[in-house]
Structure formats: structure tokens, C-alpha cells
Design a protein around this motif. Structure first.
Motif, mmCIF file in Angstrom:
data_model
loop_
_atom_site.group_PDB
_atom_site.id
_atom_site.type_symbol
_atom_site.label_atom_id
_atom_site.label_comp_id
_atom_site.label_asym_id
_atom_site.label_seq_id
_atom_site.Cartn_x
_atom_site.Cartn_y
_atom_site.Cartn_z
ATOM 1 N N ARG A 100 0.987 -1.100 0.027
ATOM 2 C CA ARG A 100 0.060 -0.073 0.271
ATOM 3 C C ARG A 100 0.954 1.181 0.070
ATOM 4 N NH1 ARG A 100 -2.962 -3.421 -1.162
ATOM 5 N NH2 ARG A 100 -4.900 -3.914 -0.170
ATOM 6 N N LEU A 101 0.536 2.045 -0.834
ATOM 7 C CA LEU A 101 1.153 3.293 -0.958
ATOM 8 C C LEU A 101 0.372 4.867 -0.645
ATOM 9 C CD1 LEU A 101 4.167 4.801 -1.955
ATOM 10 C CD2 LEU A 101 2.760 4.949 -4.075
ATOM 11 N N LEU A 102 0.811 5.592 0.127
ATOM 12 C CA LEU A 102 0.353 6.678 0.232
ATOM 13 C C LEU A 102 1.080 8.009 -0.328
ATOM 14 C CD1 LEU A 102 -1.812 8.802 1.708
ATOM 15 C CD2 LEU A 102 -0.584 8.853 3.543
ATOM 16 N N LEU A 103 0.350 8.872 -1.057
ATOM 17 C CA LEU A 103 1.137 10.078 -1.557
ATOM 18 C C LEU A 103 0.865 11.293 -0.947
ATOM 19 C CD1 LEU A 103 0.439 9.560 -5.471
ATOM 20 C CD2 LEU A 103 2.537 9.233 -4.353
ATOM 21 N N ALA A 104 1.703 11.747 -0.254
ATOM 22 C CA ALA A 104 1.640 12.986 0.350
ATOM 23 C C ALA A 104 2.695 14.057 0.166
ATOM 24 C CB ALA A 104 1.566 12.594 2.214
ATOM 25 N N THR A 105 2.686 14.282 -1.083
ATOM 26 C CA THR A 105 3.767 15.079 -1.558
ATOM 27 C C THR A 105 3.519 16.704 -1.322
ATOM 28 O OG1 THR A 105 2.532 14.656 -3.674
ATOM 29 C CG2 THR A 105 4.695 13.595 -3.176
ATOM 30 N N GLY A 106 2.460 17.143 -0.822
ATOM 31 C CA GLY A 106 2.189 18.155 -0.762
ATOM 32 C C GLY A 106 1.946 19.379 -1.846
ATOM 33 N N ALA A 107 2.394 20.568 -1.810
ATOM 34 C CA ALA A 107 2.262 21.686 -2.720
ATOM 35 C C ALA A 107 3.693 22.410 -2.652
ATOM 36 C CB ALA A 107 1.019 22.555 -2.615
ATOM 37 N N GLU A 234 1.946 19.021 -5.798
ATOM 38 C CA GLU A 234 3.068 18.449 -6.140
ATOM 39 C C GLU A 234 2.623 16.871 -6.817
ATOM 40 O OE1 GLU A 234 6.467 18.925 -6.666
ATOM 41 O OE2 GLU A 234 6.047 21.011 -6.306
ATOM 42 N N ASP A 235 1.980 17.168 -7.930
ATOM 43 C CA ASP A 235 1.369 15.945 -8.479
ATOM 44 C C ASP A 235 2.151 15.304 -9.848
ATOM 45 O OD1 ASP A 235 0.680 17.874 -10.399
ATOM 46 O OD2 ASP A 235 -1.407 17.514 -10.019
ATOM 47 N N GLN A 236 3.456 15.765 -10.117
ATOM 48 C CA GLN A 236 3.969 15.475 -11.155
ATOM 49 C C GLN A 236 4.166 13.956 -11.134
ATOM 50 O OE1 GLN A 236 4.813 17.951 -9.398
ATOM 51 N NE2 GLN A 236 5.695 19.589 -10.354
ATOM 52 N N LEU A 237 4.757 13.301 -9.981
ATOM 53 C CA LEU A 237 5.245 12.067 -9.950
ATOM 54 C C LEU A 237 4.121 10.970 -10.110
ATOM 55 C CD1 LEU A 237 7.455 10.010 -8.805
ATOM 56 C CD2 LEU A 237 6.610 10.201 -6.583
ATOM 57 N N ALA A 241 3.377 8.461 -13.374
ATOM 58 C CA ALA A 241 3.148 7.154 -13.018
ATOM 59 C C ALA A 241 1.750 6.702 -13.700
ATOM 60 C CB ALA A 241 3.170 6.839 -11.506
ATOM 61 N N GLY A 242 0.903 7.389 -14.056
ATOM 62 C CA GLY A 242 -0.300 7.166 -14.557
ATOM 63 C C GLY A 242 -1.531 7.266 -13.705
ATOM 64 N N LEU A 243 -1.277 7.873 -12.636
ATOM 65 C CA LEU A 243 -2.519 8.047 -11.631
ATOM 66 C C LEU A 243 -3.171 9.321 -12.466
ATOM 67 C CD1 LEU A 243 -0.894 7.778 -8.212
ATOM 68 C CD2 LEU A 243 -2.490 6.237 -9.384
ATOM 69 N N ALA A 244 -4.699 9.273 -12.103
ATOM 70 C CA ALA A 244 -5.514 10.310 -12.710
ATOM 71 C C ALA A 244 -5.163 11.748 -11.951
ATOM 72 C CB ALA A 244 -6.941 10.089 -12.320
ATOM 73 N N THR A 245 -5.069 12.662 -12.393
ATOM 74 C CA THR A 245 -4.768 13.974 -11.911
ATOM 75 C C THR A 245 -5.434 14.984 -12.661
ATOM 76 O OG1 THR A 245 -2.805 14.343 -13.281
ATOM 77 C CG2 THR A 245 -2.187 13.345 -11.132
ATOM 78 N N ASP A 246 -5.869 16.251 -11.667
ATOM 79 C CA ASP A 246 -6.590 17.202 -12.324
ATOM 80 C C ASP A 246 -6.434 18.271 -11.053
ATOM 81 O OD1 ASP A 246 -7.803 19.395 -13.468
ATOM 82 O OD2 ASP A 246 -9.894 18.171 -13.578
ATOM 83 N N ASP A 267 -2.309 18.307 1.106
ATOM 84 C CA ASP A 267 -2.315 19.322 -0.035
ATOM 85 C C ASP A 267 -2.357 18.721 -1.430
ATOM 86 O OD1 ASP A 267 -1.895 21.069 2.265
ATOM 87 O OD2 ASP A 267 0.079 22.056 1.398
ATOM 88 N N VAL A 268 -1.868 17.706 -1.932
ATOM 89 C CA VAL A 268 -1.969 17.159 -3.265
ATOM 90 C C VAL A 268 -3.006 16.419 -3.683
ATOM 91 C CG1 VAL A 268 -1.094 14.659 -2.574
ATOM 92 C CG2 VAL A 268 -0.356 15.938 -4.525
ATOM 93 N N ALA A 269 -4.153 16.121 -2.413
ATOM 94 C CA ALA A 269 -5.312 15.532 -3.108
ATOM 95 C C ALA A 269 -6.522 16.156 -3.225
ATOM 96 C CB ALA A 269 -5.539 14.486 -1.627
ATOM 97 N N ASN A 270 -6.856 15.978 -4.600
ATOM 98 C CA ASN A 270 -8.181 16.557 -4.900
ATOM 99 C C ASN A 270 -9.202 15.557 -4.586
ATOM 100 O OD1 ASN A 270 -10.380 17.681 -6.294
ATOM 101 N ND2 ASN A 270 -8.979 18.536 -8.014
#
Length: 396
Positions: A100-107, A234-237, A241-246, A267-270
Motif C-alpha cells: 500500500r502506498l500513500l502519496l503525501a507530496t504536498g504543494a 506536487e502531483d507530477q510524480l 506514473a499514470g494516476l488520474a490528476t487534475d 495538499d496534493v489530494a483533490n
């Protein structure tokens, strides 16, 4: 099971703490690009900048806490690759596997195109190192571009340090998108009373060194220029990787991304909020609470995240707390209870006969009833509008 958290900020720190609090005994790896332990950001523009707090006070935990809780803490280690198919994270030449992975890369701060990246007198405020550099420069003439929360908090700190302060804001009022024309003028008066040269409906035409030409024809020679024009996720990573971003990493109500093994928070989560629809929140409380919630989601909890956004500010002798979110749909009316002249009041934003947001200025006993009213939504609006009546707070 091995859980990896990318982003050693407040969201990541609270996620790993919650994992252990929930009894998770497996492997945890917390990866951060900065060299510092996870820390809280509000003091960066408040106590730390004022000198009333020291750097060591901002950390969520000390080094021993991570060792005692068997957290593999990797600081100063930017993630270079995320392989969703193989479930691998690339960090400085090595690969870390995850279940399991958590993205908490902020802004990160939005950059001013006119400012040269190499100009040492143009600063941004996002990190602990940024705050310490700015604290040493709270002297002379400080020009602040942007009258948002960061810009106004720095202006207050700089004036309290006896610096000369000019704030340039492109909008007709500061904080207009949050407070509206009914309450934003309070902050205009507050800062001008404290000697801030607040230039509204004004932009920067050119910036050469610390010589700044403004759209109103003024040329200012500042010692330091602070740019505070917002932040971007900070959603470039995630996108690579192919995750949905907007405008951030798209997550569902439970903070799950388009990959079933990956969550995102902070901050990175929509976030697809069950009541507020999609929104991305860049505040301290959201970092803490979403970090904890994402931890529970990764452990199998299927509860949606429903907490209302909350933020606060301290400027001079004014303190404010705000709960809720009006959003792009706007509001029908603002109910103000109290005295705007003394800046002791509560306010509520109403749309479609529901309380969408509420705040107080210098009324510290009001935040719990405000939160209850916003979370409930519907209430006795006639009682709410009556300044002599008690707040119609639900008994439950």
C-alpha cells in the motif's frame, strides 16, 4: 504488508502515527525530500517568523519516536520513480517495494515569472529553511506580492519587527474569494492601521533586482521581495506514473486514487468530498486529518472522509478560525453577529437555506458551535439572523 508513504510532512507523519495507533505491525517506510523531520507549517508564517517559537518546536515527533515505532525514515531522499505495475518506488538508486502506498507530496509555491530564479532578494515561504532565511531579513523595506493568508501573516510579522511593508494585491480586496466583500475589508483596515502600505488592484510590471515597477506607476526599491501568489500541488510524480490528476491527485471519498493500492492525502489530494464535491485543501487541519484517515483506509476501513475544511490565522491582535467551504457556487447571504468595528464577531455564509461556512474573529468560545452549525447545514435561520438570540446549535 509493507506500507510506503511518499512525503515526510505533517500528512505523512500523522499517517504513520495512525497506522501504529490502529495496531498495524508491518513495515512502514516514510520518505521525504527535505532533510528535516516532518514539521508543522503554520508556525513558519507565525511564531517562528516572529521569533516567539524556535525551529525545534515545529517538529511533529523527534528522531527517537520514529525509531521507537519502527518507522524507516528516509530524509533528504527525493523519489525519482513510481512504478505502479511492479509496486516499486525509486529512491536514489534503490527500489522500495510496497503493498500500500500513500502519496503525501504536498504543494509548492507558485513562481512569479517576472522574478529571476537566481535573485537572492526574491523569496518564497514554504519550507522551514525558507522561514529561517526570511526571519533574518525582517528589516528594511519588504515588498510582498499577494495579499493571501501567507502574504498578510508575513506582513503582520514584518510590521511587528518594525520593517517597512508594502503589499501588492491584484484583486480589489484581499481574501475576497474566501471572505467576500462583506468581511474582506476588515483585513484592509487591520493592516493599514498597523502601517502597511496595501496597494489593491495593483500588479507588478517589472522586477529588476529589488527594483519593482507597479501598474499604478510607482517604483519601489525594496530590500526583500516576498512572493505569495498561491501554491500548486506536487502531483507530477503521480501523473508520470499514470494516476488520474487534475489540480492534484484525484481521490474518491475515501482518499483512494485511480490505483486500488494507492491513496493520496493532504495538499496534493483533490478529494471527492461527499457533501462538498471536489476540492483540494491546503491547510494544517486537513493535512493532519486526511493523513490519519488515509492510514485507516489503507488498513481496510471503508468510511468516507467527511470532515469540513478548517483553517485559522493570527495577525497582530486578531485571531480567526473558519470552518466550511462556500465553493464556486457562492452564497446567498452572510449573517454577521457581533461588532465589525471592534473585530469581535461571528459570520455565517448561507446558500440554499443551508449554512455552508462559518468563522469567528476574536471570539474563541464560538468555534465549536460554528463547526456544529456547518456540519449540520440546516438550522433555524431566523434565530441565526437575530443578534439577540443564542446560536441555534443542535443539541446532539
Amino acid at each position: 504488508m509493507n506500507i510506503v508513504v511518499i512525503g515526510a510532512g505533517l500528512t505523512g507523519a500523522n499517517a504513520v502515527e495512525e497506522l501504529r495507533n490502529q495496531g498495524y505491525a508491518g513495515d512502514i517506510t516514510l520518505i521525504g525530500a527535505e532533510p528535516h523531520l516532518p514539521y508543522e507549517r503554520p508556525p513558519l508564517s507565525k511564531g517562528l517568523l516572529l521569533g516567539t517559537a524556535e525551529p525545534g518546536s515545529v517538529f511533529a515527533h523527534d528522531h527517537d519516536w520514529y525509531a521507537d515505532h519502527q518507522v524507516d525514515l528516509r530524509l533528504g531522499s527525493p523519489v525519482t520513480e513510481l512504478d505502479l505495475g511492479r509496486r516499486r518506488v525509486g529512491v536514489t538508486g534503490t527500489q522500495i517495494a510496497y503493498d500500500r502506498l500513500l502519496l503525501a507530496t504536498g504543494a509548492s509555491p507558485r513562481r512569479l515569472p517576472l522574478a529571476e530564479p537566481s535573485n537572492p532578494d526574491v523569496v518564497y515561504l514554504r519550507t522551514l529553511d525558507d522561514a529561517l532565511r526570511l526571519r533574518a531579513r525582517l528589516t528594511g523595506h519588504i515588498l510582498i506580492i499577494g495579499a493571501g493568508w501567507i502574504g498578510l501573516e508575513v506582513a503582520a510579522a514584518a510590521r511587528q519587527a518594525d520593517a517597512t511593508v508594502t503589499v501588492v494585491e491584484a484583486g480589489s480586496l484581499p481574501l475576497l474569494g474566501v471572505l467576500g466583500p462583506e468581511l474582506a475589508p476588515l483585513f484592509v483596515g487591520l493592516h493599514r492601521e498597523h502601517g502597511v502600505d496595501l496597494r489593491l488592484s495593483t500588479t507588478v510590471d517589472s522586477l529588476t533586482g529589488t527594483q519593482v515597477d507597479l501598474s499604478d506607476g510607482t517604483r519601489i526599491h525594496a530590500d526583500t521581495v516576498l512572493v505569495g501568489i498561491g501554491a500548486k500541488p506536487e502531483d507530477q510524480l503521480a501523473a508520470q506514473a499514470g494516476l488520474a490528476t487534475d489540480n492534484g491527485v484525484l481521490v474518491d471519498a475515501r482518499l483512494r486514487t485511480s490505483d486500488p493500492h494507492v491513496c493520496a492525502a493532504g495538499d496534493v489530494a483533490n478529494h471527492d468530498h461527499p457533501r462538498l464535491r471536489r476540492l483540494r485543501v491546503e491547510h494544517w487541519d486537513n493535512a493532519i486529518q486526511q493523513g490519519k484517515h488515509a492510514a485507516r483506509t489503507m488498513l481496510g476501513d471503508d468510511t468516507p472522509y467527511v470532515r469540513q475544511p478548517y483553517f485559522f490565522t493570527d495577525q497582530y491582535d486578531l485571531g480567526m478560525e473558519y470552518v466550511g467551504h462556500v465553493g464556486h457556487a457562492g452564497y446567498d447571504e452572510v449573517v454577521i453577529r457581533g461588532d465589525a468595528d471592534t473585530r469581535v464577531l461571528t459570520a455565517f455564509w448561507i446558500r440554499d437555506n443551508e449554512v455552508r461556512a462559518g468563522m469567528h474573529l476574536n471570539d474563541w468560545d464560538a468555534i465549536d458551535p460554528i463547526r456544529s452549525l456547518v456540519e449540520q447545514g440546516t438550522t433555524d435561520l431566523d434565530a441565526l439572523r437575530d443578534p439577540e438570540a443564542a446560536l441555534p446549535v443542535p443539541s446532539g
